[in-house]
Structure formats: C-alpha cells, structure tokens
Design a protein around this motif. Structure first.
Motif, mmCIF file in Angstrom:
data_model
loop_
_atom_site.group_PDB
_atom_site.id
_atom_site.type_symbol
_atom_site.label_atom_id
_atom_site.label_comp_id
_atom_site.label_asym_id
_atom_site.label_seq_id
_atom_site.Cartn_x
_atom_site.Cartn_y
_atom_site.Cartn_z
ATOM 1 N N ALA A 199 -17.134 -1.889 11.918
ATOM 2 C CA ALA A 199 -18.415 -1.413 11.427
ATOM 3 C C ALA A 199 -18.232 0.057 10.874
ATOM 4 O O ALA A 199 -18.652 0.288 9.684
ATOM 5 C CB ALA A 199 -19.265 -1.426 12.621
ATOM 6 N N ASP A 200 -17.273 1.050 11.486
ATOM 7 C CA ASP A 200 -17.576 2.360 10.984
ATOM 8 C C ASP A 200 -15.992 2.611 10.500
ATOM 9 O O ASP A 200 -15.892 3.853 10.056
ATOM 10 C CB ASP A 200 -17.573 3.184 12.384
ATOM 11 N N ALA A 201 -15.251 1.614 10.165
ATOM 12 C CA ALA A 201 -13.958 1.720 9.656
ATOM 13 C C ALA A 201 -13.962 2.213 8.072
ATOM 14 O O ALA A 201 -15.096 1.536 7.333
ATOM 15 C CB ALA A 201 -13.087 0.544 9.392
ATOM 16 N N ALA A 202 -13.320 3.171 7.553
ATOM 17 C CA ALA A 202 -13.602 3.347 6.231
ATOM 18 C C ALA A 202 -12.779 2.432 5.442
ATOM 19 O O ALA A 202 -11.559 2.300 5.564
ATOM 20 C CB ALA A 202 -13.036 4.927 5.804
ATOM 21 N N PRO A 203 -13.257 2.010 4.201
ATOM 22 C CA PRO A 203 -12.666 0.897 3.228
ATOM 23 C C PRO A 203 -11.184 1.569 2.899
ATOM 24 O O PRO A 203 -11.180 2.492 2.383
ATOM 25 C CB PRO A 203 -13.356 0.511 2.290
ATOM 26 N N ALA A 204 -10.294 0.605 3.013
ATOM 27 C CA ALA A 204 -8.789 1.115 2.426
ATOM 28 C C ALA A 204 -9.126 1.095 0.734
ATOM 29 O O ALA A 204 -9.725 0.464 0.397
ATOM 30 C CB ALA A 204 -7.834 -0.099 2.944
ATOM 31 N N GLY A 205 -8.226 1.999 0.435
ATOM 32 C CA GLY A 205 -8.223 2.021 -1.141
ATOM 33 C C GLY A 205 -7.155 1.284 -1.834
ATOM 34 O O GLY A 205 -7.269 -0.104 -1.821
ATOM 35 N N GLU A 206 -6.261 1.635 -2.691
ATOM 36 C CA GLU A 206 -5.293 1.016 -3.339
ATOM 37 C C GLU A 206 -4.450 0.174 -2.557
ATOM 38 O O GLU A 206 -4.209 0.630 -1.495
ATOM 39 C CB GLU A 206 -4.342 1.948 -4.094
ATOM 40 N N TRP A 207 -4.192 -1.019 -2.968
ATOM 41 C CA TRP A 207 -3.464 -1.924 -2.228
ATOM 42 C C TRP A 207 -1.908 -1.309 -2.511
ATOM 43 O O TRP A 207 -1.413 -0.996 -3.775
ATOM 44 C CB TRP A 207 -3.420 -3.429 -2.850
ATOM 45 N N PRO A 208 -1.114 -1.440 -1.193
ATOM 46 C CA PRO A 208 0.156 -0.791 -1.538
ATOM 47 C C PRO A 208 1.103 -1.662 -2.308
ATOM 48 O O PRO A 208 1.249 -2.731 -2.348
ATOM 49 C CB PRO A 208 0.809 -0.665 -0.101
ATOM 50 N N GLN A 209 2.354 -0.945 -2.768
ATOM 51 C CA GLN A 209 3.320 -1.485 -3.553
ATOM 52 C C GLN A 209 4.354 -2.021 -2.555
ATOM 53 O O GLN A 209 4.545 -1.394 -1.511
ATOM 54 C CB GLN A 209 4.116 -0.709 -4.583
ATOM 55 N N LEU A 210 4.548 -3.289 -2.536
ATOM 56 C CA LEU A 210 5.513 -3.739 -1.393
ATOM 57 C C LEU A 210 6.737 -4.511 -1.837
ATOM 58 O O LEU A 210 6.644 -4.817 -3.298
ATOM 59 C CB LEU A 210 4.839 -5.076 -0.772
ATOM 60 N N ASP A 211 7.615 -4.819 -1.124
ATOM 61 C CA ASP A 211 8.847 -5.692 -1.775
ATOM 62 C C ASP A 211 8.228 -7.136 -1.721
ATOM 63 O O ASP A 211 7.702 -7.509 -0.599
ATOM 64 C CB ASP A 211 9.857 -5.537 -0.407
ATOM 65 N N GLU A 212 8.434 -7.916 -2.634
ATOM 66 C CA GLU A 212 8.000 -9.056 -2.768
ATOM 67 C C GLU A 212 8.700 -10.203 -1.869
ATOM 68 O O GLU A 212 7.982 -11.102 -1.665
ATOM 69 C CB GLU A 212 8.119 -9.489 -4.436
ATOM 70 N N ARG A 213 9.669 -9.652 -1.330
ATOM 71 C CA ARG A 213 10.711 -10.536 -0.416
ATOM 72 C C ARG A 213 10.017 -10.361 1.314
ATOM 73 O O ARG A 213 10.373 -10.961 1.988
ATOM 74 C CB ARG A 213 12.015 -10.246 -0.318
ATOM 75 N N SER A 214 8.911 -9.358 1.241
ATOM 76 C CA SER A 214 8.594 -9.147 2.574
ATOM 77 C C SER A 214 7.444 -9.980 3.126
ATOM 78 O O SER A 214 6.802 -10.771 2.317
ATOM 79 C CB SER A 214 7.871 -7.756 2.836
ATOM 80 N N PRO A 215 7.341 -10.502 4.449
ATOM 81 C CA PRO A 215 6.663 -11.385 4.872
ATOM 82 C C PRO A 215 5.102 -11.201 4.904
ATOM 83 O O PRO A 215 4.736 -9.905 5.122
ATOM 84 C CB PRO A 215 7.141 -12.052 6.281
#
Ligand code: ADP
Length: 575
Positions: A199-215
């Motif tokens: 309800a009161d959580a602030a929406p996250a912004g940019e999606w992070p850059q990840l290692d493509e091999r991460s699960p």
C-alpha cells in the motif's frame, strides 16, 4: 558476446573453466583462442534480461488487460499499466523486508494476478521466485522451502492448513505474505497482508542491470522417488525460451492467453513470460480448474490460446460433448503436454471445435518447453489422418535445442523412426545442474541432459516418446510401449482415462495391465476392451487384465502415478 572468461564464480573457477567442465562436447568444436583473445565488440554486449521484454510490453500495451479469477469466483480486472505500478511497489516492499537481489521468495499460490506480480517483481530485479508445488506432501514442501532458503513466502488462504503446521520447522522464513486474506486469519508468524505490504511502498524506478546468468526462478521437480530436485531458471535461459516460444507457436497482442497449467509447476510453461512479452491479454483462472469454469472463461473472456495437461482438456472435451451449445470459437489452439496426449483428443478438438491441440514435451529441467508438434510445410496438404500421425508425436525440437537418442551404452542411435533409446537434450535453456544437489552428476552428463524418457525420432525429426525409462514394460524379453497402448485405449469412445503398467508375471517376467476409467453410468467389460484393441495393437501388447476404476492415481503434477499403481496391483498376475 560475453564469453564468460574472467568472471570468477563462487567456487573460484573462472566462467570459461566452468563452461568447459559443463560443456566439453560443445567447446571442443571452438577455436583454441575462444575466450582468451580480446574480441572486437561487433555488437553491443547487451545482457539478455527479462526486464527488457517486460518494459517494452508495458510501454507499448499499457491498457492490455490482465484478468484473474478470485477464490469466490468473482473476476478481478486490471491492465499492464496498473499492474506495473503494483509490481514496482512490491519490489520496494520486498527490499523493506530485507529481500535483496539474489534472495529467493517462495510462493504457494494458484494462477492469479498477484502471483503474476511476484513473478515479475522478482524477474525484473534479480530476486528469485521460488514457486512451491502446493500438491506436494507437506514434508516435501517443508524440504524445498528450507532447501531453497526462502526467507519470505507468499501464500494463499487455501494453503494455510498445509503451511501452518510446517511453520515451526521453517525458522528461516521470517515473513508469510497472505495473498488473499488477513493476518488475523492465521497463526503464521510474521504474517502480513499482501495489499498492506504494498500500500505505502514507493514504486521502484529503473530496473537494475543484472548478470544474464543470474537466476530469477527456482522450480522443483515433483520427486516421486527421493526429495524434489531444484532447477534454477536464469535471466538468459527464460529470455531465450520466451522468444523461441513466441516464434514457434506465435502469440501476439490480439491473443488472450489463459495459462491453465499451474504457475507452481514449471513456470506455467513460461506463459506469464511469453504472454507478457507478446503483449497479449492474460487470463488467470485462479483455483477452479473444473471444465465448466474454464469453458466459462473461454467464452466470457474470449480466450484465444491456452495450455494445460491432458486431463484438463479431456474433462473439457467430455463437458463440451454433453454441452454442445457452449461457444469455444475464440480459441484457435492450446498447448498440451506434461504426459502423452491421446490421438483421439487431438482429433476430437479439431473435428468438433476447429481447435488445434499442439502436443508439446518438456521437463522442469528444460525451462520447460523443448519440443512441439508443428507440421512441416509439406504436410499441410496431407489428409488429416496422415497429419495426425505427426501431430500426435511430442514434436520437433524448438530452434536452439539439440536432441539425440542413445542406447544403454550411450551410443547414438539413428533417427529412423524405429530405433528407440533414451532422449538426451542440450541447449541454452536446458539445466546444467540441480540446485545444491549431488544428484546432478547422474542426470547432466558431458553437456547433455539425460531425460529419462525413452523415444524414437522419425527421419522428419519428430520425437515420439514411448515411455519413461522407469515405466518401460519388458515382456518375455520384448518391449511394450505403455504410452502407445494407453493412447489406443483412450480412443475408445466410452473411456475417459487409461494407464498401462507392467506387472510381475511368473512366465513372461512382466505383462501389461490397464487401469481404465469409463464415462459415468456406462458399462464396459474387459472383453469389450480386448476386442476394441484387437487389430489396433500387436496381439502380445494386449493387456492381460483391465481393471475398471473411478480414477487413475496421479502425481502432484497430474501424471499417472505408475509407481503407486504397480505397488497397489503388484500381485495381480502372480496367481
Ligand atoms: P515432474 O517430473 O515434476 O512431474 P516434469 O514436468 O518435470 O514434472 O516432468 C517431465 C516428464 O513428464 C518428462 O520427462 C516426461 O516423462 C513427461 N512428459 C512431459 N511431457 C510429455 C509428453 N508430451 N508426452 C509424454 N510424456 C511427457
């Protein structure tokens, strides 16, 4: 392309060394310089991240609908745009609970919009959605929540009686998020309501850059013998699976995709990812998977594409037979697999409803779709019965995958439609190991996944599964395909289900026995069955006995539980 060279793993091996261990067969074909000499960039070194597919879909189709059936049968309606805001809030809320990228998040839930939100909040941020099969035994559920190291578990009210007695033995779980009820309704420690959480959580912004091999997801096999085994789907594996699935069985924005296969089993065959990436409407059926409820949804929401195991569609077939006025004209095709699809069912849906049943094969270990029975172009002009000979197979390997069959010594067998052996598969969305499990070494060998399925491959490339290796019937030294016999029995107009197993026999070592379910109120005898089968299968393949039952025992993933059947009838032929 990222060669993996130089990326240190937790085990101290660099990425290339690890690949060399896992895929010697493939790497043997590469030049010695592979991964050692610096390459010019050629193309952007852009990771294969699910958030890329997601972000595009939300931007282009913000008003595309997501429909979800609530436990009380009412329908929840939302769209990609509104859902995006909730997913971003959920990401912040997870961070608030101390769940960081790389941490697993358990779910015990049906196919709903909230489950969809957890899928994407994790996939977009490197957290890991661990879908727990709610039909497992309580001890197996406890085992996998513990084994996956879940620290928060999302759970629906219907699952409270299962998890409440387990909570004391899961001290690692700090919070239980209640997806459709209030904390006052449970004794679970650290319980939080889903809507309160975001309800009161602030929406996250940019999606992070990840290692493509991460699960981004852990899926466990059902483990009919021993504990379930976990498979970690990676950003890269699901990304490639998603694009190939869209290309191979096209779905797009005009489609309305209804995943009937549960989101707690093999990622609902990837449909939440495929459907979203394609920009399709999504229809989540919730808890009620009865034929009438699903046909209501098909008719009411104008579903165009779906997926589920044969038992679901057989029930729909019988329902539609009895209710011919129901309208299923919106649906053009559905994927069916998980166990062998009876030829008679493919035939029925096409002839009576104009619906193409697309037979598919896969495993939890294959992310999960691996083969699909699409016709080759030259077959399009063939008559229907001849087409059916190929549509009833498990199909052609999806582009990007390699398959072979081997004999008991591991020697490769020809693709001549006659030789049969164990199916081996490799490719970028095939598991290289089980999660923290020494049993990996038995199944992942020399860069190939041993499927445990026995099959033939036709010269045209179609895979035809004849049995699971542990279900093969050996009679007098000769081999009988339980799946082929089942398929013929299920073509009998009065039969709804049939499972064939090999039981110990004093003379022949094993003989086939059929468990048969017939339509309610109908009388069928063993002699009827034998005369129906005669001429359709080899004489010595005819079952010695037909046992008429109300229901065939099934595993938690809806497959015939042949181990249970063999145990229950072990003495039947010993007289
Ligand atoms: P679980 O083993 O947990 O029940 P999986 O989905 O991983 O779930 O099961 C994979 C197995 O299901 C395959 O190895 C195969 O034996 C069987 N299977 C899947 N699809 C088909 C199909 N179309 N025809 C025959 N068997 C199938």
């Amino acid at each position: 392309m990222d060669t993996g060279a130089g990326a240190d793993g937790a085990d101290g091996m660099d990425g290339l060394a690890r690949q060399q261990e896992v895929l010697p067969g493939l790497l043997a074909t590469l030049p010695d310089s592979y991964g050692k000499e610096p390459m010019p960039p050629h193309m952007l070194d852009y990771p294969l991240l699910l958030s890329t597919l997601y972000e595009r879909a939300v931007r282009i189709y913000p008003h595309q609908e997501i429909v979800s059936v609530n436990p009380d049968g009412s329908v929840h309606r939302t769209d990609y745009g509104e859902t995006d805001l909730r997913i971003r809030k959920l990401v912040s809320a997870l961070a608030g609970l101390g769940i960081e990228p790389g941490d697993p998040v358990g779910t015990l839930a049906f196919n709903t919009h909230r489950h969809h939100e957890v899928y994407w909040a994790t996939a977009n941020t490197g957290r890991i959605c661990h879908t727990v099969n709610i039909r497992l035994f309580p001890e197996q559920i406890r085992y996998i929540v513990d084994h996956a190291r879940d620290r928060v578990v999302f759970v629906e009210r219907s699952q409270l009686p299962t998890v409440e007695p387990l909570a004391a033995d899961l001290p690692g779980v700090a919070n239980w998020v209640l997806m459709d009820c209030e904390p006052s309704e449970t004794s679970l420690p650290g319980a939080i309501g889903y809507e309160d959480l975001i309800a009161d959580a602030a929406p996250a912004g940019e999606w992070p850059q990840l290692d493509e091999r991460s699960p981004h997801m852990y899926c466990y096999t059902s483990g009919t013998t021993g504990n379930p085994k976990g498979v970690a789907y990676t950003q890269r594996s699901t990304y490639l699976h998603t694009l190939t699935a869209i290309a191979y069985r096209p779905v797009g924005p005009p489609d309305n995709v209804m995943p009937v296969v549960p989101m707690f089993h093999a990622a609902a065959w990837g449909l939440p990812f495929t459907g979203t990436a394609a920009g399709a409407k999504l229809t989540y059926p919730g808890e009620d998977l009865s034929a009438v409820a699903l046909v209501d949804l098909i008719e009411g929401e104008q579903v165009t594409f779906s997926a589920g195991v044969p038992t679901v569609w057989l029930a729909i077939q019988h329902y539609l037979d009895a209710n011919p006025d129901r309208d299923t004209s919106s649906i053009h095709s559905f994927l069916c697999g998980g166990s062998a699809v009876p030829r008679a069912m493919i035939d029925w849906f096409w002839r009576n409803r104009g619906i193409r049943v697309v037979h598919a094969w896969g495993m939890t270990e294959t992310n999960p779709l691996a083969t699909m029975a699409n016709l080759r172009p030259e077959m399009e002009s063939w008559d229907w019965e001849r087409q059916l000979d190929f549509l009833e197979t498990q199909g052609l390997p999806a582009p990007g995958l390699r398959v072979k069959i081997v004999d008991d010594e591991g020697e490769e067998l020809p693709h001549d439609g006659e030789a049969f052996g164990e199916l081996l598969i490799q490719g970028p969305w095939i598991a290289a190991e089980y999660l923290r499990d020494p049993r990996s070494a038995e199944t992942m060998v020399d860069g190939w996944l041993r499927t445990g399925d026995v099959c033939k491959i036709t010269p045209e490339g179609y895979v035809r599964i004849t049995d699971r290796s542990k279900d093969v019937i050996k009679s007098g030294g000769e081999w009988i395909s339980s799946i082929d016999v089942e398929n013929v029995i299920m073509g009998h107009p009065k039969v709804t289900e049939a499972a064939v197993v090999g039981l110990a026999h004093p003379k022949w070592q094993e003989r086939p026995v059929a468990l048969v379910v017939v339509q309610a109120g109908v009388q069928v005898t063993g002699e009827d069955m034998a005369s129906y089968l005669s001429g359709k299968v080899a004489r010595w393949w005819l079952p010695d006995e037909y046992v008429f039952v109300d229901e065939v025992p099934k595993t938690s993933t809806g497959k015939f539980d042949k181990k249970v059947i063999r145990d229950a009838y072990s003495d039947l032929l010993q007289r």
